[in-house]
Enzyme design. Sequence first.
Site, PDB file in Angstrom:
ATOM      1  N   ASP A 119       9.747  81.221 111.258  1.00 54.11           N
ATOM      2  CA  ASP A 119       8.550  80.427 110.992  1.00 54.11           C
ATOM      3  C   ASP A 119       7.329  81.309 111.243  1.00 54.11           C
ATOM      4  O   ASP A 119       7.185  81.886 112.328  1.00 54.11           O
ATOM      5  CB  ASP A 119       8.545  79.221 111.933  1.00 54.11           C
ATOM      6  CG  ASP A 119       7.532  78.175 111.526  1.00 54.11           C
ATOM      7  OD1 ASP A 119       7.164  78.117 110.338  1.00 54.11           O
ATOM      8  OD2 ASP A 119       7.113  77.401 112.406  1.00 54.11           O
ATOM      9  N   HIS A 126      -5.429  77.116 110.214  1.00 51.88           N
ATOM     10  CA  HIS A 126      -4.501  76.502 111.175  1.00 51.88           C
ATOM     11  C   HIS A 126      -4.516  77.261 112.501  1.00 51.88           C
ATOM     12  O   HIS A 126      -4.594  76.658 113.570  1.00 51.88           O
ATOM     13  CB  HIS A 126      -3.090  76.486 110.586  1.00 51.88           C
ATOM     14  CG  HIS A 126      -2.031  76.063 111.558  1.00 51.88           C
ATOM     15  ND1 HIS A 126      -1.917  74.765 112.010  1.00 51.88           N
ATOM     16  CD2 HIS A 126      -1.043  76.767 112.173  1.00 51.88           C
ATOM     17  CE1 HIS A 126      -0.902  74.687 112.872  1.00 51.88           C
ATOM     18  NE2 HIS A 126      -0.357  75.887 112.978  1.00 51.88           N
ATOM     19  N   GLU A 192       4.421  69.628 110.418  1.00 50.48           N
ATOM     20  CA  GLU A 192       3.749  70.823 109.917  1.00 50.48           C
ATOM     21  C   GLU A 192       4.165  71.001 108.465  1.00 50.48           C
ATOM     22  O   GLU A 192       5.342  71.251 108.180  1.00 50.48           O
ATOM     23  CB  GLU A 192       4.106  72.063 110.750  1.00 50.48           C
ATOM     24  CG  GLU A 192       3.587  71.976 112.180  1.00 50.48           C
ATOM     25  CD  GLU A 192       3.540  73.305 112.908  1.00 50.48           C
ATOM     26  OE1 GLU A 192       4.352  74.204 112.585  1.00 50.48           O
ATOM     27  OE2 GLU A 192       2.689  73.448 113.816  1.00 50.48           O
ATOM     28  N   GLU A 194       4.627  73.005 105.338  1.00 56.09           N
ATOM     29  CA  GLU A 194       4.764  74.442 105.105  1.00 56.09           C
ATOM     30  C   GLU A 194       5.479  74.694 103.772  1.00 56.09           C
ATOM     31  O   GLU A 194       6.021  73.778 103.166  1.00 56.09           O
ATOM     32  CB  GLU A 194       5.579  75.084 106.243  1.00 56.09           C
ATOM     33  CG  GLU A 194       5.057  74.740 107.639  1.00 56.09           C
ATOM     34  CD  GLU A 194       5.625  75.630 108.730  1.00 56.09           C
ATOM     35  OE1 GLU A 194       6.196  76.693 108.416  1.00 56.09           O
ATOM     36  OE2 GLU A 194       5.494  75.246 109.909  1.00 56.09           O
ATOM     37  N   ASP A 226       8.073  71.208 109.387  1.00 55.92           N
ATOM     38  CA  ASP A 226       8.523  71.741 110.679  1.00 55.92           C
ATOM     39  C   ASP A 226       8.051  70.784 111.781  1.00 55.92           C
ATOM     40  O   ASP A 226       7.018  70.992 112.408  1.00 55.92           O
ATOM     41  CB  ASP A 226       7.918  73.138 110.862  1.00 55.92           C
ATOM     42  CG  ASP A 226       8.457  73.822 112.105  1.00 55.92           C
ATOM     43  OD1 ASP A 226       9.639  73.627 112.415  1.00 55.92           O
ATOM     44  OD2 ASP A 226       7.686  74.548 112.753  1.00 55.92           O
ATOM     45  N   ARG A 230       4.363  68.171 120.230  1.00 51.21           N
ATOM     46  CA  ARG A 230       3.225  68.935 120.762  1.00 51.21           C
ATOM     47  C   ARG A 230       3.178  68.956 122.279  1.00 51.21           C
ATOM     48  O   ARG A 230       2.739  69.953 122.868  1.00 51.21           O
ATOM     49  CB  ARG A 230       1.912  68.364 120.220  1.00 51.21           C
ATOM     50  CG  ARG A 230       1.775  68.409 118.717  1.00 51.21           C
ATOM     51  CD  ARG A 230       1.815  69.823 118.188  1.00 51.21           C
ATOM     52  NE  ARG A 230       1.660  69.836 116.731  1.00 51.21           N
ATOM     53  CZ  ARG A 230       1.880  70.907 115.979  1.00 51.21           C
ATOM     54  NH1 ARG A 230       2.272  72.049 116.535  1.00 51.21           N
ATOM     55  NH2 ARG A 230       1.735  70.845 114.681  1.00 51.21           N
ATOM     56  N   GLN A 233       5.934  71.345 123.415  1.00 48.95           N
ATOM     57  CA  GLN A 233       5.529  72.700 123.024  1.00 48.95           C
ATOM     58  C   GLN A 233       4.440  73.268 123.943  1.00 48.95           C
ATOM     59  O   GLN A 233       4.521  74.425 124.383  1.00 48.95           O
ATOM     60  CB  GLN A 233       5.027  72.652 121.579  1.00 48.95           C
ATOM     61  CG  GLN A 233       4.540  73.983 121.010  1.00 48.95           C
ATOM     62  CD  GLN A 233       3.937  73.822 119.606  1.00 48.95           C
ATOM     63  OE1 GLN A 233       3.934  72.733 119.041  1.00 48.95           O
ATOM     64  NE2 GLN A 233       3.439  74.920 119.063  1.00 48.95           N
ATOM     65  N   LYS A 246      10.138  72.563 118.840  1.00 47.27           N
ATOM     66  CA  LYS A 246      10.395  72.720 117.407  1.00 47.27           C
ATOM     67  C   LYS A 246      11.865  72.568 117.037  1.00 47.27           C
ATOM     68  O   LYS A 246      12.187  72.253 115.892  1.00 47.27           O
ATOM     69  CB  LYS A 246       9.970  74.131 116.974  1.00 47.27           C
ATOM     70  CG  LYS A 246       8.533  74.483 117.264  1.00 47.27           C
ATOM     71  CD  LYS A 246       7.617  73.921 116.207  1.00 47.27           C
ATOM     72  CE  LYS A 246       6.242  74.547 116.313  1.00 47.27           C
ATOM     73  NZ  LYS A 246       5.429  74.202 115.131  1.00 47.27           N
ATOM     74  N   THR A 250      14.020  70.550 111.492  1.00 50.38           N
ATOM     75  CA  THR A 250      13.154  71.113 110.466  1.00 50.38           C
ATOM     76  C   THR A 250      13.676  70.604 109.137  1.00 50.38           C
ATOM     77  O   THR A 250      14.847  70.821 108.797  1.00 50.38           O
ATOM     78  CB  THR A 250      13.201  72.657 110.475  1.00 50.38           C
ATOM     79  OG1 THR A 250      12.862  73.124 111.787  1.00 50.38           O
ATOM     80  CG2 THR A 250      12.248  73.244 109.452  1.00 50.38           C
ATOM     81  N   GLU A 353      -4.236  68.830 114.043  1.00 51.41           N
ATOM     82  CA  GLU A 353      -5.513  69.342 113.522  1.00 51.41           C
ATOM     83  C   GLU A 353      -6.334  68.229 112.897  1.00 51.41           C
ATOM     84  O   GLU A 353      -7.552  68.157 113.088  1.00 51.41           O
ATOM     85  CB  GLU A 353      -5.241  70.406 112.467  1.00 51.41           C
ATOM     86  CG  GLU A 353      -4.612  71.673 112.977  1.00 51.41           C
ATOM     87  CD  GLU A 353      -4.229  72.554 111.810  1.00 51.41           C
ATOM     88  OE1 GLU A 353      -5.102  73.231 111.260  1.00 51.41           O
ATOM     89  OE2 GLU A 353      -3.031  72.547 111.426  1.00 51.41           O
TER      90      GLU A 353
END
Lengths: 407, 407
Positions: A119, A126, A192, A194, A226, A230, A233, A246, A250, A353
């Site tokens: 990843d 970001h 996420e 991606e 993904d 939070r 993490q 994570k 996924t 975000e």
Amino acid sequence: MTSTWLAVPADHPFGIGNLPYGVHTTTEDPAPRIGVAIGDHVLDAGAVAQATGSDHAPVLSAADLNPLMAAGRAVWTTVRAEITAWLTDTAYRREVEANLTPRQDVAMRLPFAVGDYVDFYASENHARNIGRIFRPDAEPLTPNWKHLPIGYHGRSGTVVVSGTDIVRPSGQRKAPADAAPTYGPCLRLDIEAEVGFVVGTPTQMGTQVPLSAFRDHAFGVFLVNDWSARDIQAWEYVPLGPFLGKSFATSVSPWVVPLDALAHAWVEPPARDVEPLPYLDDRAGEPGGLDLAIEVALNGHTVSRPPFRTMYWTAAQQLAHMTVNGASLRTGDFYASGTVSGPEVDQRGALIEITWNGREPVKLPDGSTRAFLEDGDEVVVTATAPGPDGTRIGFGEVAGRVVPTRG
Amino acid sequence: MTSTWLAVPADHPFGIGNLPYGVHTTTEDPAPRIGVAIGDHVLDAGAVAQATGSDHAPVLSAADLNPLMAAGRAVWTTVRAEITAWLTDTAYRREVEANLTPRQDVAMRLPFAVGDYVDFYASENHARNIGRIFRPDAEPLTPNWKHLPIGYHGRSGTVVVSGTDIVRPSGQRKAPADAAPTYGPCLRLDIEAEVGFVVGTPTQMGTQVPLSAFRDHAFGVFLVNDWSARDIQAWEYVPLGPFLGKSFATSVSPWVVPLDALAHAWVEPPARDVEPLPYLDDRAGEPGGLDLAIEVALNGHTVSRPPFRTMYWTAAQQLAHMTVNGASLRTGDFYASGTVSGPEVDQRGALIEITWNGREPVKLPDGSTRAFLEDGDEVVVTATAPGPDGTRIGFGEVAGRVVPTRG
């Protein structure tokens, strides 16, 4: 313009210029096998290859894309030309029509057996947003950020296909104000959005893949969510990076769009404001950015439209970096771009975000708000890219619904 | 005491109490197949199973250990009892003798197909040393260190068996005094002496493996050398952890010692000076530490004797942590302990610690010194653990020689 004799509108996201590969099953035939999406149907590629006596019947009759991907770029090109011929030359009408299933009637599997999963962290927007949120007292970009595409290995055993339920992870989390960590269900579950790239042609240990060889090794492109815890993490990630925040899941989209379908999608990446080392220097040659328009929907409501063309580091640079130390590639290794975030709030690819760490929740049409994901929430990420003659190349979707923790 | 009719000295590291599994080939038969080390010989386990009509011939006749490992703990126990019977009951003498090859005449392969590879960081001595070296202005242990076993995913595609040459990696490195990074061969190539644990019994996503279920899932133990490019690592690892500094190669020993061979090796881990959360609390029940005596030799000269019993976090805690978020396990997933370092200089498992970041080079008997590894250097890591009746259980070795970069 190439056209198919099938009744597929010219502007269909799975038109004749796309032809993405996936692995499907049907109620009548539960054996996983390669399918090609065309319009609202799936073509059983192995069955047609066998019926037409194709030289490529062995790789197209496999249970996943790995043998085709391992066969190398020349085969990818001829197989694509052959499938295009099946769908454009009425001489193949009988074999094709016998092997078409409405897309709504198939179940999709993981398209390939995953080797390693890497990843990256290639969106400057970001990285700056996350830096500000996670490390408010420091420069948002670490000193290495513009010198190399930062990445790390993820867990390949928990890569799942779109539609798989996502069990809310449990684990340790500690808010800055807490005296000690506590155990419990993740309270800040996030996404996420991606873009993934899968390796076809492998390499030997000790070998580097230069920028110019990207197309010889990368087979195709798909979408990735993904999922990220939070709170887990934030507590775990110093000093060795994300792990349990994570590794629980996924999700990937089931359709792999071959690079040959993206000829009209290449764009210049953002200007390189730091001189790249030669092995990463893409300022000459073909442009390495891809103009995918991504859309992120939460419970059916679009919350973001991340523009992939804004990514600072390209897929070719990521592959060159990943192998510059001689690390070998296996067929089925894939790497994801990192969260795709544009400069605007509604272009960000993660809730952390969009809601600025939960402080500005998203309002949904039903009147509810979301700082992070609740049980029962469904996230769907879709994308399209420019195709020939004003058409759009569709990537399908990567979808997942959050279900309650079991821990 | 169990004894074999074979002429194996009671104190042999591959005695009847050990019976480690590996995958071997011979000049006469290049097909990879399961072998069991006994004394200075390798027993072709599949051939004996077939010759004796064993129920376990299918799993023992595989090309790697994965089918046996996937069969679960009850099968591991009965297969081990059966192999013990072959070697202790002279009734099997004919079948056994027909399938023994001197160990020096076999070539060893990777013992199992690797799923995910996780590298932990479980030695307090190592973490403190690295913290002091990499982050001299900060507390050496990060605040999370005593609350959870820190780990990250490594690259499984570059896991190689002992004896494989290690190509010096190239990449970006930047000394603190440099204005910008440069590209070139790693200048600070290092080792990490670790202990690996391989998963046999898989789990479903959303499932946790509690401390008490460790023995139901972990199949066996082996040695790991996690080669490390310290200059590449130092520049890249903030904020997402080690990547290219580690991904070029990880070597493993060819013999997997079953947990059943280590009944005499369990010891209490160090006192827990921070209260563990319940899912990690091992202060009751059977001790979870393992008393492996490790030895690290550089060009034939012993440079370190790391004591595995000093590890703060145990293998059972690591497995419980790795799955607490519901991440699934696959047969062939493995995890390494992290560098094993005792409190003394000559007990450290990495050159960066032994030489304190190169400042105090190691002196070799030929008069040369090493801060880090030079091309041509060979590193061999070995270990033994207590066995029954004062014997030692041997782990064989993980060896690798550094060859010049190709980049």
